[in-house]
Scaffold this motif. Structure first.
Motif, PDB file in Angstrom:
ATOM      1  N   ILE A 195       0.821  -1.209   0.000  1.00 25.91           N
ATOM      2  CA  ILE A 195       0.000   0.000   0.000  1.00 25.91           C
ATOM      3  C   ILE A 195       0.858   1.262   0.000  1.00 25.91           C
ATOM      4  CG2 ILE A 195      -1.640   1.365   1.353  1.00 25.91           C
ATOM      5  CD1 ILE A 195      -2.941  -1.226   2.253  1.00 25.91           C
ATOM      6  N   SER A 196       1.833   1.312   0.903  1.00 24.66           N
ATOM      7  CA  SER A 196       2.661   2.523   0.999  1.00 24.66           C
ATOM      8  C   SER A 196       3.519   2.709  -0.244  1.00 24.66           C
ATOM      9  CB  SER A 196       3.547   2.464   2.243  1.00 24.66           C
ATOM     10  OG  SER A 196       4.426   1.354   2.196  1.00 24.66           O
ATOM     11  N   GLY A 197       4.043   1.609  -0.787  1.00 26.08           N
ATOM     12  CA  GLY A 197       4.851   1.715  -2.001  1.00 26.08           C
ATOM     13  C   GLY A 197       4.037   2.217  -3.180  1.00 26.08           C
ATOM     14  N   SER A 198       2.838   1.679  -3.360  1.00 23.22           N
ATOM     15  CA  SER A 198       1.973   2.105  -4.453  1.00 23.22           C
ATOM     16  C   SER A 198       1.548   3.558  -4.278  1.00 23.22           C
ATOM     17  CB  SER A 198       0.742   1.200  -4.531  1.00 23.22           C
ATOM     18  OG  SER A 198       1.106  -0.133  -4.815  1.00 23.22           O
ATOM     19  N   ALA A 199       1.215   3.928  -3.017  1.00 18.11           N
ATOM     20  CA  ALA A 199       0.805   5.306  -2.750  1.00 18.11           C
ATOM     21  C   ALA A 199       1.947   6.275  -3.041  1.00 18.11           C
ATOM     22  CB  ALA A 199       0.354   5.444  -1.298  1.00 18.11           C
ATOM     23  N   GLY A 200       3.147   5.904  -2.618  1.00 17.78           N
ATOM     24  CA  GLY A 200       4.303   6.754  -2.867  1.00 17.78           C
ATOM     25  C   GLY A 200       4.628   6.882  -4.342  1.00 17.78           C
ATOM     26  N   ALA A 201       4.483   5.772  -5.080  1.00 18.96           N
ATOM     27  CA  ALA A 201       4.745   5.799  -6.516  1.00 18.96           C
ATOM     28  C   ALA A 201       3.740   6.689  -7.240  1.00 18.96           C
ATOM     29  CB  ALA A 201       4.706   4.383  -7.082  1.00 18.96           C
ATOM     30  N   PHE A 202       2.476   6.638  -6.821  1.00 15.65           N
ATOM     31  CA  PHE A 202       1.476   7.505  -7.434  1.00 15.65           C
ATOM     32  C   PHE A 202       1.719   8.968  -7.070  1.00 15.65           C
ATOM     33  CE2 PHE A 202      -1.179   3.788  -8.425  1.00 15.65           C
ATOM     34  CZ  PHE A 202      -1.679   4.179  -9.653  1.00 15.65           C
ATOM     35  N   ALA A 203       2.195   9.201  -5.842  1.00 11.59           N
ATOM     36  CA  ALA A 203       2.550  10.571  -5.457  1.00 11.59           C
ATOM     37  C   ALA A 203       3.679  11.088  -6.336  1.00 11.59           C
ATOM     38  CB  ALA A 203       2.966  10.607  -3.988  1.00 11.59           C
ATOM     39  N   ASP A 204       4.632  10.217  -6.644  1.00 12.45           N
ATOM     40  CA  ASP A 204       5.731  10.586  -7.535  1.00 12.45           C
ATOM     41  C   ASP A 204       5.202  10.964  -8.913  1.00 12.45           C
ATOM     42  OD1 ASP A 204       7.932   9.786  -9.644  1.00 12.45           O
ATOM     43  OD2 ASP A 204       9.021  10.013  -7.759  1.00 12.45           O
ATOM     44  N   SER A 205       4.268  10.176  -9.426  1.00 11.30           N
ATOM     45  CA  SER A 205       3.684  10.465 -10.736  1.00 11.30           C
ATOM     46  C   SER A 205       2.895  11.775 -10.704  1.00 11.30           C
ATOM     47  CB  SER A 205       2.765   9.315 -11.169  1.00 11.30           C
ATOM     48  OG  SER A 205       3.507   8.134 -11.369  1.00 11.30           O
ATOM     49  N   TYR A 206       2.175  12.004  -9.605  1.00  9.76           N
ATOM     50  CA  TYR A 206       1.388  13.235  -9.478  1.00  9.76           C
ATOM     51  C   TYR A 206       2.303  14.462  -9.471  1.00  9.76           C
ATOM     52  CZ  TYR A 206      -1.682  16.811  -7.550  1.00  9.76           C
ATOM     53  OH  TYR A 206      -2.389  17.966  -7.358  1.00  9.76           O
ATOM     54  N   LEU A 207       3.374  14.385  -8.695  1.00  5.86           N
ATOM     55  CA  LEU A 207       4.326  15.499  -8.657  1.00  5.86           C
ATOM     56  C   LEU A 207       4.984  15.687 -10.020  1.00  5.86           C
ATOM     57  CD1 LEU A 207       6.030  14.821  -5.204  1.00  5.86           C
ATOM     58  CD2 LEU A 207       4.425  16.653  -5.753  1.00  5.86           C
ATOM     59  N   GLY A 208       5.257  14.572 -10.695  1.00  4.93           N
ATOM     60  CA  GLY A 208       5.856  14.647 -12.022  1.00  4.93           C
ATOM     61  C   GLY A 208       4.940  15.303 -13.030  1.00  4.93           C
ATOM     62  N   ALA A 209       3.637  15.140 -12.833  1.00  2.67           N
ATOM     63  CA  ALA A 209       2.661  15.708 -13.766  1.00  2.67           C
ATOM     64  C   ALA A 209       2.292  17.151 -13.435  1.00  2.67           C
ATOM     65  CB  ALA A 209       1.391  14.859 -13.761  1.00  2.67           C
ATOM     66  N   THR A 210       2.660  17.619 -12.245  1.00  2.00           N
ATOM     67  CA  THR A 210       2.205  18.939 -11.816  1.00  2.00           C
ATOM     68  C   THR A 210       3.330  19.936 -11.559  1.00  2.00           C
ATOM     69  OG1 THR A 210       2.087  18.106  -9.528  1.00  2.00           O
ATOM     70  CG2 THR A 210       0.045  18.095 -10.835  1.00  2.00           C
ATOM     71  N   VAL A 211       4.271  19.611 -10.672  1.00  2.00           N
ATOM     72  CA  VAL A 211       5.239  20.615 -10.232  1.00  2.00           C
ATOM     73  C   VAL A 211       6.692  20.302 -10.585  1.00  2.00           C
ATOM     74  CG1 VAL A 211       3.752  21.380  -8.345  1.00  2.00           C
ATOM     75  CG2 VAL A 211       5.413  19.544  -7.944  1.00  2.00           C
ATOM     76  N   GLN A 212       6.991  19.089 -11.047  1.00  2.00           N
ATOM     77  CA  GLN A 212       8.383  18.782 -11.388  1.00  2.00           C
ATOM     78  C   GLN A 212       8.843  19.630 -12.570  1.00  2.00           C
ATOM     79  OE1 GLN A 212       9.294  14.624 -12.022  1.00  2.00           O
ATOM     80  NE2 GLN A 212      11.246  15.076 -13.007  1.00  2.00           N
ATOM     81  N   LEU A 213      10.090  20.077 -12.512  1.00  2.00           N
ATOM     82  CA  LEU A 213      10.654  20.862 -13.611  1.00  2.00           C
ATOM     83  C   LEU A 213      10.780  19.986 -14.851  1.00  2.00           C
ATOM     84  CD1 LEU A 213      12.109  23.320 -14.829  1.00  2.00           C
ATOM     85  CD2 LEU A 213      14.242  22.428 -13.852  1.00  2.00           C
ATOM     86  N   MET A 214      10.124  20.404 -15.916  1.00  2.00           N
ATOM     87  CA  MET A 214      10.179  19.678 -17.177  1.00  2.00           C
ATOM     88  C   MET A 214      10.604  20.636 -18.284  1.00  2.00           C
ATOM     89  SD  MET A 214       9.437  16.644 -16.262  1.00  2.00           S
ATOM     90  CE  MET A 214       9.442  15.945 -17.912  1.00  2.00           C
ATOM     91  N   ARG A 215      11.322  20.083 -19.246  1.00  2.00           N
ATOM     92  CA  ARG A 215      11.830  20.870 -20.351  1.00  2.00           C
ATOM     93  C   ARG A 215      11.343  20.270 -21.671  1.00  2.00           C
ATOM     94  NH1 ARG A 215      15.731  24.127 -18.222  1.00  2.00           N
ATOM     95  NH2 ARG A 215      16.640  24.567 -20.262  1.00  2.00           N
ATOM     96  N   SER A 216      11.529  20.994 -22.751  1.00  2.00           N
ATOM     97  CA  SER A 216      11.072  20.537 -24.055  1.00  2.00           C
ATOM     98  C   SER A 216      12.244  20.523 -25.036  1.00  2.00           C
ATOM     99  CB  SER A 216       9.968  21.457 -24.584  1.00  2.00           C
ATOM    100  OG  SER A 216       9.575  21.076 -25.892  1.00  2.00           O
ATOM    101  N   CYS A 217      12.317  19.462 -25.824  1.00  2.00           N
ATOM    102  CA  CYS A 217      13.368  19.367 -26.838  1.00  2.00           C
ATOM    103  C   CYS A 217      12.936  20.143 -28.085  1.00  2.00           C
ATOM    104  CB  CYS A 217      13.626  17.899 -27.190  1.00  2.00           C
ATOM    105  SG  CYS A 217      14.807  17.669 -28.536  1.00  2.00           S
ATOM    106  N   PRO A 218      13.742  21.087 -28.556  1.00  2.00           N
ATOM    107  CA  PRO A 218      13.364  21.881 -29.734  1.00  2.00           C
ATOM    108  C   PRO A 218      13.384  21.080 -31.028  1.00  2.00           C
ATOM    109  CG  PRO A 218      15.611  22.394 -29.081  1.00  2.00           C
ATOM    110  CD  PRO A 218      15.047  21.501 -28.007  1.00  2.00           C
ATOM    111  N   VAL A 219      13.990  19.897 -30.992  1.00  2.00           N
ATOM    112  CA  VAL A 219      14.082  19.082 -32.210  1.00  2.00           C
ATOM    113  C   VAL A 219      12.905  18.116 -32.314  1.00  2.00           C
ATOM    114  CG1 VAL A 219      15.479  17.421 -33.500  1.00  2.00           C
ATOM    115  CG2 VAL A 219      16.593  19.276 -32.227  1.00  2.00           C
TER     116      VAL A 219
END
Length: 268
Positions: A195-219
């Motif tokens: 339960i805790s592992g799955s919850a933490g993994a989903f939290a990681d995905s949520y942060l990745g989709a919302t506040v994590q710094l993401m960049r874009s490749c111009p190519v």
């Protein structure tokens, strides 16, 4: 004597990983220091669970590596872990180990299992999810995403996350049993890990989709975590500038640890 055993054991394992290029030199140094503390201040419960995460994650990073090579180019961290990634995955667990050494209580153990289950689940989800024949979907909207996009989840990755968390729970029970630590039933450790592992993994995905710094490749126009892609400097796309992949991992592991702490209500 425990500190010497911890140092030697950590040096052997980290040395083998460095030789296989699963750790950079800085990652090797961090892993040796961390492993020494895990065993010196703790025991096999802490050190063995850490090894279970590290060994399975390392092996999975090499599983069908050629199929995942292209996706890895967009990740900030790859199978060759540096000190930052080592500390992000195991630093909090080391603090919990030290906390238990100062004031032994099952709460430290529960939080530790939640933290290690989270980093294991997240790694397993990434490694298996990248092999999924079906594209991932956004954890926020359910929209189909390009493979490797941060914040994407898949059925295969989700199942892997659950399996990884359960394995950590089972391993923690086994290691704890051998050193006579406060015993909890196997089913409870497995449940808490899953339960805790799955919850933490989903939290990681949520942060990745919302506040994590993401960049874009111009190519290729792909959303990536790295500063260069396709031989070109990437540009800011979204997220908080300070929210790196390592910080996302650390925050999600804290969340997983807190979820595991809820398991104390089964005990008291």
């Amino acid at each position: 004597m425990d500190w010497i055993i911890g140092l030697l054991s950590a040096a052997v394992v980290a040395g083998a990983a460095f030789y296989k290029k699963s750790l950079t030199l800085s990652g090797f140094a961090a892993a040796v220091l961390m492993g020494t503390v895990y065993y010196g201040a703790g025991n096999l419960f802490w050190f063995g669970t850490l090894l279970l995460f590290f060994i399975t994650s390392t092996l999975l990073s090499r599983f069908k590596k050629e199929r995942k090579a292209e996706l890895e180019k967009s990740y900030a961290k790859t199978g060759n872990r540096d000190a930052g990634q080592v500390w992000a995955n195991g630093g909090l667990g080391m603090l919990l180990c030290l906390g238990y050494a100062i004031w032994p209580h099952v709460a430290w153990q529960l939080a530790f299992v939640g933290v290690m289950a989270t980093v294991t689940s997240d790694t397993w989800a990434t490694e298996f999810g990248s092999l999924s024949r079906k594209p991932p979907r956004s954890v926020l909207t359910g929209k189909v995403l390009a493979p490797g996009t941060s914040g994407g989840v898949s059925v295969l990755g989700t199942a892997a996350a659950l399996a990884g968390g359960i394995l950590i729970g089972i391993g923690a029970w086994g290691f704890g049993h051998t050193v006579g630590m406060p015993e909890l039933p196997l089913w409870l450790w497995a449940l808490i890990g899953g339960i805790s592992g799955s919850a933490g993994a989903f939290a990681d995905s949520y942060l990745g989709a919302t506040v994590q710094l993401m960049r874009s490749c111009p190519v290729c126009k792909r959303e990536v975590e790295v500063d260069t892609h396709c031989g070109q400097t990437t540009v800011y796309m979204r997220g908080w500038h300070w929210m790196s992949n390592d910080r996302v991992n650390s925050i999600s592991s804290i969340f997983g640890g807190l979820v595991a702490l809820a398991g104390i209500f089964f005990i008291l």
